[in-house]
Design a protein around this motif. Structure first.
Motif, PDB file in Angstrom:
ATOM      1  N   LYS A 165       0.781  -1.238  -0.115  1.00  0.00           N
ATOM      2  CA  LYS A 165      -0.059   0.053  -0.092  1.00  0.00           C
ATOM      3  C   LYS A 165       0.852   1.108   0.028  1.00  0.00           C
ATOM      4  O   LYS A 165       2.009   1.342   0.711  1.00  0.00           O
ATOM      5  CB  LYS A 165      -0.901  -0.125   1.334  1.00  0.00           C
ATOM      6  CG  LYS A 165      -2.187  -0.920   1.064  1.00  0.00           C
ATOM      7  CD  LYS A 165      -2.987  -0.931   2.334  1.00  0.00           C
ATOM      8  CE  LYS A 165      -4.036  -1.950   2.532  1.00  0.00           C
ATOM      9  NZ  LYS A 165      -4.891  -1.705   3.436  1.00  0.00           N
ATOM     10  N   TYR A 198      -6.765   8.178   8.708  1.00  0.00           N
ATOM     11  CA  TYR A 198      -5.801   7.657   8.068  1.00  0.00           C
ATOM     12  C   TYR A 198      -4.990   6.423   8.353  1.00  0.00           C
ATOM     13  O   TYR A 198      -4.734   5.652   7.479  1.00  0.00           O
ATOM     14  CB  TYR A 198      -4.564   8.863   7.509  1.00  0.00           C
ATOM     15  CG  TYR A 198      -3.568   8.410   7.043  1.00  0.00           C
ATOM     16  CD1 TYR A 198      -3.519   8.374   5.646  1.00  0.00           C
ATOM     17  CD2 TYR A 198      -2.286   8.104   7.624  1.00  0.00           C
ATOM     18  CE1 TYR A 198      -2.361   8.145   4.716  1.00  0.00           C
ATOM     19  CE2 TYR A 198      -1.137   7.674   6.640  1.00  0.00           C
ATOM     20  CZ  TYR A 198      -1.267   7.680   5.313  1.00  0.00           C
ATOM     21  OH  TYR A 198      -0.298   7.476   4.774  1.00  0.00           O
ATOM     22  N   TRP A 257      -5.668   3.096   6.334  1.00  0.00           N
ATOM     23  CA  TRP A 257      -4.734   2.451   5.661  1.00  0.00           C
ATOM     24  C   TRP A 257      -4.143   1.071   5.841  1.00  0.00           C
ATOM     25  O   TRP A 257      -3.959   0.438   4.992  1.00  0.00           O
ATOM     26  CB  TRP A 257      -3.424   3.623   5.665  1.00  0.00           C
ATOM     27  CG  TRP A 257      -2.449   2.975   4.726  1.00  0.00           C
ATOM     28  CD1 TRP A 257      -1.877   3.243   3.540  1.00  0.00           C
ATOM     29  CD2 TRP A 257      -1.191   2.503   5.298  1.00  0.00           C
ATOM     30  NE1 TRP A 257      -0.717   2.691   3.106  1.00  0.00           N
ATOM     31  CE2 TRP A 257      -0.165   2.008   4.158  1.00  0.00           C
ATOM     32  CE3 TRP A 257      -0.672   1.912   6.455  1.00  0.00           C
ATOM     33  CZ2 TRP A 257       1.040   1.621   4.173  1.00  0.00           C
ATOM     34  CZ3 TRP A 257       0.386   1.141   6.735  1.00  0.00           C
ATOM     35  CH2 TRP A 257       1.435   1.018   5.581  1.00  0.00           C
ATOM     36  N   LYS A 260     -15.587   0.414   1.624  1.00  0.00           N
ATOM     37  CA  LYS A 260     -15.558   1.815   0.957  1.00  0.00           C
ATOM     38  C   LYS A 260     -16.707   2.687   1.869  1.00  0.00           C
ATOM     39  O   LYS A 260     -17.796   2.041   2.115  1.00  0.00           O
ATOM     40  CB  LYS A 260     -15.783   1.899  -0.514  1.00  0.00           C
ATOM     41  CG  LYS A 260     -14.683   1.221  -1.172  1.00  0.00           C
ATOM     42  CD  LYS A 260     -13.158   2.014  -1.079  1.00  0.00           C
ATOM     43  CE  LYS A 260     -12.218   1.017  -1.960  1.00  0.00           C
ATOM     44  NZ  LYS A 260     -10.763   1.692  -1.714  1.00  0.00           N
ATOM     45  N   SER A 318     -15.120   9.808  -2.676  1.00  0.00           N
ATOM     46  CA  SER A 318     -13.882   9.627  -2.419  1.00  0.00           C
ATOM     47  C   SER A 318     -13.379   8.085  -2.230  1.00  0.00           C
ATOM     48  O   SER A 318     -13.587   7.491  -0.988  1.00  0.00           O
ATOM     49  CB  SER A 318     -13.470  10.454  -1.031  1.00  0.00           C
ATOM     50  OG  SER A 318     -12.015  10.349  -0.802  1.00  0.00           O
ATOM     51  N   GLY A 331     -10.823   6.517  -1.405  1.00  0.00           N
ATOM     52  CA  GLY A 331      -9.749   6.238  -0.561  1.00  0.00           C
ATOM     53  C   GLY A 331     -10.468   6.136   0.852  1.00  0.00           C
ATOM     54  O   GLY A 331      -9.429   5.581   1.799  1.00  0.00           O
TER      55      GLY A 331
END
Length: 386
Positions: free
Chosen positions: A116, A270, A274, A280, A286, A288
């Motif tokens: 990643k 984050y 991550w 999602k 968005s 991410g």
């Protein structure tokens, strides 16, 4: 003998056509058969639609090197239907795909899974973030007026980025001069006169946008002034709540609490997203962001909120911090999604390039701006405005 006696329809006098009584081919015509009927098939009689068979056989078909051709043109006719002077037609050779798929090579190892990536230069992002934090904290606890000036400068730069992108991508000409002057005045008015001053400055800024745009041709006037009023509300008006927090006796600690909770919320989203993100959150806006990241933002912000309210805010209680952290996580996420929606509509990734590793000023204000009125209101309800 004419063709009509053989049962040929009017206008269908093609060589080698077979009539309904199967009396044989027309004398002197080319030999008939599967190999010769294919070019004239569409001109003589409608053919039934036969589903195509796959190039390779099913589970019971071991010979994968040959493809089967199906359809009446490629099936062998019974002997009584073939003319005596025509040799038995052989099936066509196996059709070879034009772009055959390569067979997997078992001897080659599978490629290693990709790691990643954060998508940005983390070293630059951390360095710029630390530098901004030092400037903000120093101005916040040394001279409050200096911090107000820092907020005003950030607002003006954010307005410049937003109006520039609107003009580049959509052709929208929101007047920057009245927005910049009115935005800076709005921030100062919020610090000096509170909410009343902020609302008055907002109204005057909107009026200035309407008048300023009148100096240009009337085409797209409504579109431009609407974008201008939106920009005035979105950037400077929401930022006035930061300077309004500063007017309290513990105003510097309130602003610090607001900044810490927003940064912690973004960091938690984050870090958890991550590492553990799978589902999602809003893929159309968005891609991410994940639901796991949202849970991380809520958890981090609630813990930080309890600590800040207990140790930084006068008369604050830890349970109030839990509610404050939950509200900050929600507003920061919605603010981030809101700007992502704007950037997707404009077809850009970042609003600017002023901050290495971060993008532009607006890319850092996206979660701060909508969170400011939420924190201001909850602190007023929990501990008062003074």
């Amino acid at each position: 003998m004419n063709h009509s006696s053989w049962g040929a329809p009017t206008g269908a006098g093609q060589a080698g056509y077979w009539g309904p009584d199967d009396r044989g081919p027309v004398q002197g015509a080319d030999p008939a058969g599967p190999a010769y009927d294919a070019p004239q098939a569409q001109q003589t009689r409608p053919m039934p639609i036969v589903p195509d068979e796959p190039a390779y056989g099913g589970d019971q078909d071991d010979d994968r090197g040959a493809a089967r051709l199906s359809g009446p043109l490629f099936r062998e006719q019974p002997p009584q239907a073939r003319p005596h002077h025509t040799p038995q037609a052989q099936p066509f050779p196996a059709a070879t795909p034009q772009n055959p798929e390569p067979m997997p090579d078992a001897s080659q190892p599978a490629p290693p899974p990709q790691k990643k990536s954060a998508g940005r230069d983390l070293t630059a992002a951390i360095g710029v973030g630390v530098g901004l934090g030092v400037v903000i904290v120093a101005s916040l606890f040394v001279v409050k007026a200096v911090f107000v000036g820092v907020v005003a400068v950030a607002v003006v730069v954010g307005l410049w980025e937003l109006t520039k992108r609107l003009e580049e991508r959509k052709g929208i000409r929101a007047p920057l001069v009245p927005l910049a002057v009115g935005g800076a005045a709005m921030v100062v008015a919020g610090y000096v006169r509170g909410a009343e001053g902020a609302w008055v400055a907002m109204a005057l800024t909107a009026l200035a946008v309407l008048v300023w745009r009148m100096t240009e041709p009337p085409e797209d006037y409504l579109r431009d002034v609407t974008a201008g009023v939106f920009a005035a509300f979105y950037v400077p008006f929401l930022a006035t709540f930061v300077t309004m927090m500063l007017t309290a006796d513990d105003g510097a600690w309130r602003v610090l609490t607001f900044l810490v909770l927003t940064v912690v919320s973004d960091t938690g989203a984050y870090a958890i997203g991550w590492r553990f993100g799978r589902t999602k959150l809003a893929p159309r806006i968005s891609p991410g962001k994940t639901r796991e990241g949202l849970l991380g933002a809520v958890s981090f912000a609630m813990v930080a909120g309890a600590l800040c309210m207990q140790f930084l805010i006068d008369d604050g209680q830890w349970w109030q911090g839990l509610l404050l952290g939950l509200a900050v996580a929600a507003s920061a996420t919605l603010g981030d999604l809101g700007e992502s929606m704007i950037k997707r509509d404009l077809g850009i990734k970042d609003m600017g390039t002023l901050l290495p590793g971060h993008g532009g000023i607006m890319d850092r204000l996206d979660s701060l701006l909508p969170t400011a009125p939420v924190v201001w209101l909850l602190l007023v309800l929990f501990v008062g405005s003074s």
